[in-house]
Design an enzyme around this catalytic site. Structure first.
Site, PDB file in Angstrom:
ATOM      1  N   HIS A 273       0.838  -1.195   0.000  1.00  0.00           N
ATOM      2  CA  HIS A 273       0.000   0.000   0.000  1.00  0.00           C
ATOM      3  C   HIS A 273       0.874   1.246   0.000  1.00  0.00           C
ATOM      4  CE1 HIS A 273       0.781  -1.852   3.755  1.00  0.00           C
ATOM      5  NE2 HIS A 273       0.742  -0.720   4.351  1.00  0.00           N
ATOM      6  N   CYS A 274       2.117   1.094  -0.438  1.00  0.00           N
ATOM      7  CA  CYS A 274       3.010   2.260  -0.472  1.00  0.00           C
ATOM      8  C   CYS A 274       3.411   2.575  -1.906  1.00  0.00           C
ATOM      9  CB  CYS A 274       4.254   1.987   0.358  1.00  0.00           C
ATOM     10  SG  CYS A 274       3.860   1.344   1.953  1.00  0.00           S
ATOM     11  N   ILE A 275       4.205   1.673  -2.507  1.00  0.00           N
ATOM     12  CA  ILE A 275       4.812   1.997  -3.791  1.00  0.00           C
ATOM     13  C   ILE A 275       3.780   2.198  -4.893  1.00  0.00           C
ATOM     14  CG2 ILE A 275       6.641   1.376  -5.405  1.00  0.00           C
ATOM     15  CD1 ILE A 275       7.519   1.886  -2.481  1.00  0.00           C
ATOM     16  N   ASP A 278       1.888   5.837  -3.308  1.00  0.00           N
ATOM     17  CA  ASP A 278       2.528   7.116  -2.958  1.00  0.00           C
ATOM     18  C   ASP A 278       2.807   8.029  -4.151  1.00  0.00           C
ATOM     19  OD1 ASP A 278       2.320   6.063  -0.468  1.00  0.00           O
ATOM     20  OD2 ASP A 278       4.448   5.652  -0.203  1.00  0.00           O
TER      21      ASP A 278
END
Ligand code: SAJ
Length: 442
Positions: A273-275, A278
């Site tokens: 749920h980041c790369i 973001d």
């Protein structure tokens, strides 16, 4: 001087630390502050997580049960959903999700809901640190007014506000909270000092930057850097495939360059749920300033296209066997978003399963970390990996290369494999001389 009294309460461990959001960032952080000697109040909406924490049962892979139980047994870690108690905390860390909404735009509703709660009980002497990854300007444009208007308190004098991004690599045993350098950006110098004092109690190297925007952008640069380089590796995979060259050989050879190169590997797409998320926070913010972050957006597009590319490779592999996709039995091996974690959020495996099922394949999966999976309203369960299952499989698609899987069994099953992670490690040099070897042979 409220800053000085707050810092002395931090140094003496009299300060109470509030951690809002006990997820993969908040829970490890809460435990670290307990271990440093603080009283910690964990604020969490999910009752199950609260009950689990109270029982010393961790819901976060990086926090073993015994470590959590030890923290609870000190009597200095409580978990609650009573956000009215936020006023009890001298320092508050906001560790709530910053997902994308249905239209792919930033969803800062979690941040704002918590900020409103903090604003209701904000009192002189409190430090508020936003840790959730977000677009540059969030702390100044959203949190500062919401907190300042709350009770007429002045930032930097009456209360303190900072942004400090988390740097967590889930499952990474080497880099921990305490030994990973921490960036801090204060709304004012006094805010920065208070935040540096707080994190210096649990982290060896705390680095202040000049503003909250700088700190917000540091995090986005770190993760966008990964997205762009992974996209390049993915594009090289397509390039090499079209040229009949082994991309893994090319990358391993390029990685022998001792300077000016950094190894990234192609894969089935971007998960976590980041790369995948973001970079969209950055491009969204820049669009509001009439600037298109073309490279950032193109990288996200390339990464997002990989699941369809893998599904096509699977169809091609079945075709090689004279089998249509429709009716073929396809085993997806590994559904977590990366090896040796249980998290399936944004996992490309979910797209690959959906795409193959939509072409009529009978898709099932095996993942030692994911016993069951919700897929388009259906509950899928991880199948046992044994020779019987493999014998009844028309194609195996390796999506996540968990280290505990018996790849020798996969290889010896003789079933066709689409190996998106090169985990079967065929050595291209053994199979066919590279251009260099061919040249040397002449
Ligand atoms: N991936 C590739 N090729 C690569 C590297 C990764 O396809 O060369 C894929 C992975 O399979 C995964 C996705 O990209 O699906 C993200 O991988 P990741 O290694 O970036 O893992 P995350 O998202 O769990 O953690 C990252 C952190 N990872 C590392 O620094 C190695 C870091 O970027 C952030 O601290 C963290 O996200 C975060 O919370 O922002």
């Amino acid at each position: 001087m409220l800053e000085r009294s707050l810092i002395s309460k931090i140094d003496s461990r009299e300060a109470t630390v509030g951690v809002v959001g006990l997820g993969y960032v908040g829970l490890p952080l809460a435990v670290e502050f307990v271990r440093a000697g603080f009283h910690v109040v964990g604020f969490e909406l999910a009752r199950a997580k609260i009950e689990g924490v109270r029982r010393g049962m961790s819901h976060v892979g990086d926090v073993p049960n015994d470590r959590l139980a030890e923290a609870v047994e000190t009597g200095r870690l409580v978990a609650t959903d009573d956000f009215d108690r936020l006023g009890d905390a001298d320092a508050i860390c906001i560790c709530v999700p910053t997902p994308l909404n249905k239209t792919g735009d930033p969803d800062v509703s979690y941040i704002m809901s918590v900020t409103d709660s903090i604003g209701r009980t904000l009192r002189p002497g409190q430090l508020v640190v936003l840790k959730s990854t977000t677009y540059p300007g969030t702390t100044r444009e959203l949190l500062l007014p919401a907190l300042s208007e709350a009770g007429g308190l002045r930032v930097g004098d009456d209360f303190f506000l900072a942004f400090s991004p988390e740097r967590v690599d889930p499952g990474n045993p080497h880099w921990t909270i305490s030994n990973t350098p921490k960036i801090v950006g204060g709304m004012t110098p006094a805010c920065a000092s208070a935040a540096v004092a707080l994190f210096s109690t649990i982290i060896d190297n705390v680095i202040p930057v000049s503003s909250t925007e700088a700190a917000e952008l540091v995090k986005l640069l770190e993760n966008t850097f990964r997205s762009v380089n992974i996209a390049l590796a993915n594009e090289m995979a397509v390039v090499c495939d079209k040229l009949g060259v082994d991309v893994w050989e090319v990358i391993e050879a390029a990685a022998t360059k001792p300077f000016g190169f950094m190894r990234f590997t192609p894969g089935p797409g971007l998960g976590g749920h980041c790369i995948p998320v973001d970079p969209h926070y950055l491009s969204w913010k820049m669009k509001t300033l009439d600037y298109k972050t073309r490279l950032v957006e193109l990288a996200s597009e390339i990464n997002a296209e990989m699941p369809a590319y893998v599904a096509q490779k699977a169809a091609d592999a079945l075709n090689q066997e004279g089998k249509p996709v429709r009716g073929s039995r396809v085993l997806v091996l590994g559904v977590a978003y990366k090896p040796d974690v249980a998290d399936t959020r944004e996992s490309p495996a979910l797209d690959i399963i959906r795409l193959l099922a939509s072409k009529g394949a009978e898709v099932y999966y095996h993942d030692p970390f994911v016993p069951s999976l919700e897929h388009e309203g259906q509950a899928l369960s991880s199948v046992t990996l044994d020779l019987g299952v493999l014998a009844a499989t028309d194609l195996i698609v390796i999506v996540t290369d968990h280290s505990s899987v018996d790849y020798e069994m996969i290889r010896s099953s003789g079933r066709p494999v689409v190996d998106t992670r090169n985990v079967l490690r065929h050595d291209p040099v053994e199979e066919a001389p590279s251009a260099v070897q061919a040249a040397e042979a002449n």
